[in-house]
Scaffold this motif. Sequence first.
Motif, PDB file in Angstrom:
ATOM      1  N   GLN A  31      -3.459  11.211   2.410  1.00 28.11           N
ATOM      2  CA  GLN A  31      -2.914  10.195   1.513  1.00 28.11           C
ATOM      3  C   GLN A  31      -3.907   9.058   1.298  1.00 28.11           C
ATOM      4  O   GLN A  31      -4.000   8.497   0.198  1.00 28.11           O
ATOM      5  N   ASP A  34      -6.334  10.218  -1.250  1.00 33.59           N
ATOM      6  CA  ASP A  34      -5.695  10.226  -2.573  1.00 33.59           C
ATOM      7  C   ASP A  34      -5.572   8.822  -3.147  1.00 33.59           C
ATOM      8  O   ASP A  34      -5.694   8.620  -4.358  1.00 33.59           O
ATOM      9  N   ARG A  35      -5.325   7.839  -2.274  1.00 36.18           N
ATOM     10  CA  ARG A  35      -5.160   6.466  -2.724  1.00 36.18           C
ATOM     11  C   ARG A  35      -6.493   5.752  -2.920  1.00 36.18           C
ATOM     12  O   ARG A  35      -6.530   4.650  -3.474  1.00 36.18           O
ATOM     13  N   THR A  83      -0.607  -4.794   1.634  1.00 30.77           N
ATOM     14  CA  THR A  83       0.386  -4.460   0.604  1.00 30.77           C
ATOM     15  C   THR A  83       0.404  -5.521  -0.484  1.00 30.77           C
ATOM     16  O   THR A  83       0.421  -5.223  -1.686  1.00 30.77           O
ATOM     17  N   GLU A  86      -2.913  -5.398  -2.518  1.00 32.44           N
ATOM     18  CA  GLU A  86      -2.988  -4.249  -3.424  1.00 32.44           C
ATOM     19  C   GLU A  86      -2.135  -4.481  -4.666  1.00 32.44           C
ATOM     20  O   GLU A  86      -2.499  -4.064  -5.773  1.00 32.44           O
ATOM     21  N   PRO A  90      -5.380  -4.931  -7.229  1.00 32.99           N
ATOM     22  CA  PRO A  90      -5.624  -3.516  -6.932  1.00 32.99           C
ATOM     23  C   PRO A  90      -7.057  -3.074  -7.203  1.00 32.99           C
ATOM     24  O   PRO A  90      -7.559  -2.164  -6.537  1.00 32.99           O
ATOM     25  N   GLN A  93      -9.168  -3.826  -4.011  1.00 33.38           N
ATOM     26  CA  GLN A  93      -8.498  -3.593  -2.729  1.00 33.38           C
ATOM     27  C   GLN A  93      -9.459  -3.071  -1.664  1.00 33.38           C
ATOM     28  O   GLN A  93      -9.422  -3.521  -0.512  1.00 33.38           O
ATOM     29  N   ARG A 161       4.557   1.801  -1.511  1.00 35.80           N
ATOM     30  CA  ARG A 161       3.355   1.177  -0.979  1.00 35.80           C
ATOM     31  C   ARG A 161       3.614   0.536   0.387  1.00 35.80           C
ATOM     32  O   ARG A 161       2.875   0.747   1.338  1.00 35.80           O
ATOM     33  N   TYR A 165       2.093   1.658   4.225  1.00 31.56           N
ATOM     34  CA  TYR A 165       1.286   0.764   5.054  1.00 31.56           C
ATOM     35  C   TYR A 165       1.929   0.512   6.414  1.00 31.56           C
ATOM     36  O   TYR A 165       1.238   0.409   7.435  1.00 31.56           O
TER      37      TYR A 165
END
Length: 255
Positions: A31, A34-35, A83, A86, A90, A93, A161, A165
């Motif tokens: 993940q 991916d992020r 969080t 972001e 973003p 980040q 999100r 986190y």
Amino acid sequence: MNLAGLDLAIIGPALLAGLLVLATHVPLGMQVLDRGIVFIDLAIAQIAGLGVIVADVAGWEPQGWAMQFAAASAALFGALLLTWSERRWPQIQEALIGVLFVLASCIGLLLLANNPHGGEHLKDLLVGQILWVSPAQLYGTAALSVLLLLALFGLRWRLGRLGFYILFALAVTASVQLVGIYLVFSSLIIPALASAALHGRRRLLAAYALGAAAYALGLFISALADLPSGAVIVLVMAVLGVLLSVLAGSGRQMR
């Protein structure tokens, strides 16, 4: 060669600790890739480590609940901060994650500056003491890992999100005290990155197999050669990661 170092009473719990770390870090690592926030674990791990340092400076018991609370609270604060950042910025980040890591590292160094055992504490946080994990640590981490995996796979698309986190912070808080920051980062990124050419269940299984093999082989080599286990496991994981990446890429081209 040190055959006496091949003590299952030491290597067994260490391997179990590594497998517990992999249980949550492999899917979390996928993940993270991916992020596009690769260095988040370094930042969160360093912040959790800062919580441990603060608790140590305050004179709290190293394996007590107060120490765990300090580490988890620090990591959750970092998670909430990331969080918020972001959501607000973003586009930068990843840069903010790097800045947070550096700030947490420098504050930790300042807190340990006048501690006669500061260098040893810092080494333990970075490289870890995987050979000296206690049963209490393993039981606690196992229970937490089960809960995190249930949330991660059961609520995968509904975590959001903030949920991601928070899970990440809790997983890193537990693992950094078992294996250290370097192994936390390696366990999170290398298996996920090396298996990127695969998809679905095959990718997940390949990543888990890579991580488990790296911990087993790394512990075996470090015991025989009397070398620091954490550093050896990281290097073995990197080598196996390259091999898996090449094999997975070749298999994809042959189809």
